[in-house]
Scaffold this motif. Sequence first.
Motif, PDB file in Angstrom:
ATOM      1  N   GLU A 189       0.816  -1.220   0.000  1.00  0.00           N
ATOM      2  CA  GLU A 189       0.000   0.000   0.000  1.00  0.00           C
ATOM      3  C   GLU A 189       0.852   1.272   0.000  1.00  0.00           C
ATOM      4  OE1 GLU A 189      -2.386  -3.151   0.434  1.00  0.00           O
ATOM      5  OE2 GLU A 189      -0.880  -2.732   1.984  1.00  0.00           O
ATOM      6  N   PHE A 190       2.140   1.128   0.266  1.00  0.00           N
ATOM      7  CA  PHE A 190       3.046   2.277   0.283  1.00  0.00           C
ATOM      8  C   PHE A 190       4.399   1.836  -0.236  1.00  0.00           C
ATOM      9  CE2 PHE A 190       6.213   4.416   3.323  1.00  0.00           C
ATOM     10  CZ  PHE A 190       6.545   5.396   2.401  1.00  0.00           C
ATOM     11  N   VAL A 191       4.934   2.591  -1.180  1.00  0.00           N
ATOM     12  CA  VAL A 191       6.229   2.289  -1.783  1.00  0.00           C
ATOM     13  C   VAL A 191       7.090   3.545  -1.726  1.00  0.00           C
ATOM     14  CG1 VAL A 191       7.458   1.564  -3.861  1.00  0.00           C
ATOM     15  CG2 VAL A 191       5.199   0.604  -3.338  1.00  0.00           C
ATOM     16  N   GLN A 192       8.293   3.408  -1.191  1.00  0.00           N
ATOM     17  CA  GLN A 192       9.245   4.509  -1.134  1.00  0.00           C
ATOM     18  C   GLN A 192      10.454   4.170  -1.994  1.00  0.00           C
ATOM     19  OE1 GLN A 192       9.346   7.738   0.727  1.00  0.00           O
ATOM     20  NE2 GLN A 192      10.853   7.851  -0.912  1.00  0.00           N
ATOM     21  N   LEU A 193      10.826   5.083  -2.884  1.00  0.00           N
ATOM     22  CA  LEU A 193      12.037   4.952  -3.675  1.00  0.00           C
ATOM     23  C   LEU A 193      13.122   5.861  -3.099  1.00  0.00           C
ATOM     24  CD1 LEU A 193      10.555   4.947  -7.294  1.00  0.00           C
ATOM     25  CD2 LEU A 193      11.025   3.000  -5.793  1.00  0.00           C
ATOM     26  N   PRO A 194      14.378   5.612  -3.414  1.00  0.00           N
ATOM     27  CA  PRO A 194      15.473   6.402  -2.831  1.00  0.00           C
ATOM     28  C   PRO A 194      15.452   7.870  -3.271  1.00  0.00           C
ATOM     29  CG  PRO A 194      16.289   4.335  -3.737  1.00  0.00           C
ATOM     30  CD  PRO A 194      14.888   4.491  -4.224  1.00  0.00           C
ATOM     31  N   VAL A 195      16.108   8.687  -2.476  1.00  0.00           N
ATOM     32  CA  VAL A 195      16.353  10.093  -2.801  1.00  0.00           C
ATOM     33  C   VAL A 195      17.856  10.243  -3.035  1.00  0.00           C
ATOM     34  CG1 VAL A 195      16.230  12.470  -1.989  1.00  0.00           C
ATOM     35  CG2 VAL A 195      14.406  10.852  -1.400  1.00  0.00           C
ATOM     36  N   ARG A 196      18.204  10.909  -4.116  1.00  0.00           N
ATOM     37  CA  ARG A 196      19.625  11.083  -4.453  1.00  0.00           C
ATOM     38  C   ARG A 196      19.946  12.573  -4.541  1.00  0.00           C
ATOM     39  NH1 ARG A 196      23.518  11.557  -8.487  1.00  0.00           N
ATOM     40  NH2 ARG A 196      25.210  10.020  -8.390  1.00  0.00           N
ATOM     41  N   PRO A 197      20.516  13.161  -3.486  1.00  0.00           N
ATOM     42  CA  PRO A 197      20.899  14.573  -3.544  1.00  0.00           C
ATOM     43  C   PRO A 197      21.947  14.811  -4.628  1.00  0.00           C
ATOM     44  CG  PRO A 197      20.868  13.788  -1.274  1.00  0.00           C
ATOM     45  CD  PRO A 197      20.749  12.576  -2.148  1.00  0.00           C
ATOM     46  N   GLU A 198      21.755  15.888  -5.377  1.00  0.00           N
ATOM     47  CA  GLU A 198      22.715  16.247  -6.409  1.00  0.00           C
ATOM     48  C   GLU A 198      23.837  17.093  -5.814  1.00  0.00           C
ATOM     49  OE1 GLU A 198      22.525  15.509 -10.209  1.00  0.00           O
ATOM     50  OE2 GLU A 198      21.907  13.955  -8.789  1.00  0.00           O
ATOM     51  N   CYS A 239       7.536   8.782  -3.355  1.00  0.00           N
ATOM     52  CA  CYS A 239       6.780   7.803  -2.572  1.00  0.00           C
ATOM     53  C   CYS A 239       5.353   7.708  -3.116  1.00  0.00           C
ATOM     54  CB  CYS A 239       6.759   8.167  -1.081  1.00  0.00           C
ATOM     55  SG  CYS A 239       6.282   9.858  -0.718  1.00  0.00           S
ATOM     56  N   GLY A 240       4.876   6.474  -3.255  1.00  0.00           N
ATOM     57  CA  GLY A 240       3.550   6.242  -3.798  1.00  0.00           C
ATOM     58  C   GLY A 240       2.671   5.486  -2.825  1.00  0.00           C
ATOM     59  N   PHE A 241       1.403   5.874  -2.765  1.00  0.00           N
ATOM     60  CA  PHE A 241       0.430   5.254  -1.865  1.00  0.00           C
ATOM     61  C   PHE A 241      -0.757   4.747  -2.677  1.00  0.00           C
ATOM     62  CE2 PHE A 241       2.727   8.504   0.388  1.00  0.00           C
ATOM     63  CZ  PHE A 241       2.970   7.963   1.644  1.00  0.00           C
ATOM     64  N   ARG A 243      -4.603   4.353  -3.410  1.00  0.00           N
ATOM     65  CA  ARG A 243      -5.707   5.292  -3.174  1.00  0.00           C
ATOM     66  C   ARG A 243      -6.496   4.893  -1.944  1.00  0.00           C
ATOM     67  NH1 ARG A 243      -8.504   8.537  -1.770  1.00  0.00           N
ATOM     68  NH2 ARG A 243      -9.956   9.889  -2.885  1.00  0.00           N
ATOM     69  N   GLU A 244      -6.657   3.603  -1.721  1.00  0.00           N
ATOM     70  CA  GLU A 244      -7.475   3.128  -0.605  1.00  0.00           C
ATOM     71  C   GLU A 244      -6.824   3.437   0.742  1.00  0.00           C
ATOM     72  OE1 GLU A 244     -10.482   2.234  -1.219  1.00  0.00           O
ATOM     73  OE2 GLU A 244      -9.975   2.493  -3.338  1.00  0.00           O
ATOM     74  N   ILE A 245      -5.509   3.278   0.850  1.00  0.00           N
ATOM     75  CA  ILE A 245      -4.863   3.540   2.147  1.00  0.00           C
ATOM     76  C   ILE A 245      -4.902   5.025   2.463  1.00  0.00           C
ATOM     77  CG2 ILE A 245      -2.460   3.921   1.398  1.00  0.00           C
ATOM     78  CD1 ILE A 245      -3.620   1.797   4.395  1.00  0.00           C
ATOM     79  N   ILE A 246      -4.801   5.873   1.442  1.00  0.00           N
ATOM     80  CA  ILE A 246      -4.900   7.314   1.672  1.00  0.00           C
ATOM     81  C   ILE A 246      -6.294   7.665   2.177  1.00  0.00           C
ATOM     82  CG2 ILE A 246      -5.011   9.538   0.489  1.00  0.00           C
ATOM     83  CD1 ILE A 246      -2.191   8.719   1.068  1.00  0.00           C
ATOM     84  N   ALA A 247      -7.308   7.043   1.600  1.00  0.00           N
ATOM     85  CA  ALA A 247      -8.684   7.298   2.053  1.00  0.00           C
ATOM     86  C   ALA A 247      -8.869   6.854   3.499  1.00  0.00           C
ATOM     87  CB  ALA A 247      -9.668   6.583   1.142  1.00  0.00           C
ATOM     88  N   GLY A 286      -1.698  -1.671   6.404  1.00  0.00           N
ATOM     89  CA  GLY A 286      -1.118  -1.751   5.076  1.00  0.00           C
ATOM     90  C   GLY A 286       0.328  -2.214   5.104  1.00  0.00           C
ATOM     91  N   ARG A 287       0.806  -2.641   3.969  1.00  0.00           N
ATOM     92  CA  ARG A 287       2.188  -3.087   3.849  1.00  0.00           C
ATOM     93  C   ARG A 287       3.019  -1.998   3.200  1.00  0.00           C
ATOM     94  NH1 ARG A 287       4.942  -7.856   0.130  1.00  0.00           N
ATOM     95  NH2 ARG A 287       6.907  -7.959   1.279  1.00  0.00           N
ATOM     96  N   SER A 288       4.237  -1.803   3.698  1.00  0.00           N
ATOM     97  CA  SER A 288       5.138  -0.788   3.179  1.00  0.00           C
ATOM     98  C   SER A 288       6.358  -1.451   2.563  1.00  0.00           C
ATOM     99  CB  SER A 288       5.582   0.171   4.297  1.00  0.00           C
ATOM    100  OG  SER A 288       4.470   0.764   4.924  1.00  0.00           O
TER     101      SER A 288
END
Length: 475
Positions: A189-198, A239-241, A243-247, A286-288
């Motif tokens: 229900e939630f997916v986080q991808l890395p952040v890469r500072p420039e 990061c993506g969620f 729709r149902e978990i956000i509700a 939910g699962r992350s």
Amino acid sequence: MQAAQGLEYAVACLQTAERELLLFVAFWFVIGALDDIGVDVCWLWLRATGRGRDTRISRGIAEAPLEGRAAVLIAAWRESAVIGHTIAHALGAWRQQGLVLYLGCYCNDPETIAAAMEAAGDDPRVRVVVNERPGPTTKADCLNQVYAALCRDEQHYGWRYRSIVLHDSEDMVHAAELAVIDGALGQAEFVQLPVRPELQPASPWVAAHYADEFTESHAKSLVVRDALGAGLPAAGVGCGFSREIIARIAVRRGQAAGPFPAAGPFAADCLTEDYELGLLVQREGGRSRFLRVRDDEGGLVATRAYFPARLEDSIRQKSRWIHGIAFQGWDRLGWDRRLVDSWMALRDRRGPLTAIVLACGYVLVVVEGVLGLAALSGVHGGVPVSPILQWMLRACAVAFVWRCVFRFLFTAREYGFVEGVSAVMRIPVANFIAIFAGRRALVSYVRSLRGAGVIWEKTEHHEHPVFASAGAALR
């Protein structure tokens, strides 16, 4: 004679202070080292068993159609210098027709509105939402206004989004991001991808220390959290969620009945609403997932962004993080019953204590210098060091070398050998920022306890990372 006695007395007092500071600093350094080494050991085990390695995606996945509609939410206040580049880059990188960019702006910020509308042109995938309340409110309040507009669109058009993705107004996205998130939301229900500072050549110390910290955190710490099944904080970008978990989270916040409630899933009174939102996913059942994925050329599927290049801006930003995560997180989220979640919450909330310990450590360096000068001038004496303190000091030395090696390896892997060496040299800079950010966060928290309102002290952005990558393909 009296002057000499007074000097000896002063030195004796400093030596007593030296011993107490040594005891305090060494104790907490050892505790912190054990905490970090625990994560390091978990990560090394994951690497040894093949579970901690980056996965690869197939060629062409970036152009694959989405399984459902995706809404990308961006809050913007005084971002006229960068918002146009962000929109243009995102629309160029993401070709999917099931995408809609929602830009939250303010009625008293016409420059940002104009820049956003100019960049959007006639592309139907962009929706500019103007907050009728003058800005700045809070980022969460702005996002809630955008969420309300999203709900209105769903009712008006008779369809529902499958995913909601968060980004900032200065982000540079990867072409495969939406496809990766869309595919992963089938099992989470939630997916986080890395952040890469420039890296920013004009700020090799302040801006670059974000690269050191994010690289180690998003290549090790969050990988371990994901493997242990602990709750994952959202970074607010990439990061993506579902729709149902956000509700469901919106309902949790006491959302009033009706199709267009004023409330929303984002905590308007929280300085780190993204961090809190990610942790609430697990509490809602939910699962992350934290995913490190590389494209067919070996580039990391991550969000690229510029971070503060000036010392005062970095202190202000990190004080907001400490206030929101350590102080408000404790107040608002409390503690979890699961041991692994409590461990990770302790790690997240150790910022204020870290600032105190680091400050005492540097005071100790000054005391040692004064005592050294006193010894050179012929004033001797000393306080005996117990065997336990000797052991702790040796452990601190070993732990520091261990930490430097890890910092070098992670930064060098992503940014090259020279930056790996520089990462070790930047440790004092990071410590200095942490000390002053911790102090500022404490002051801000005390003010909030006295009734002061929460203010969006956003980072000013004057340049966009798209220019730094103009001569190279996005990796």
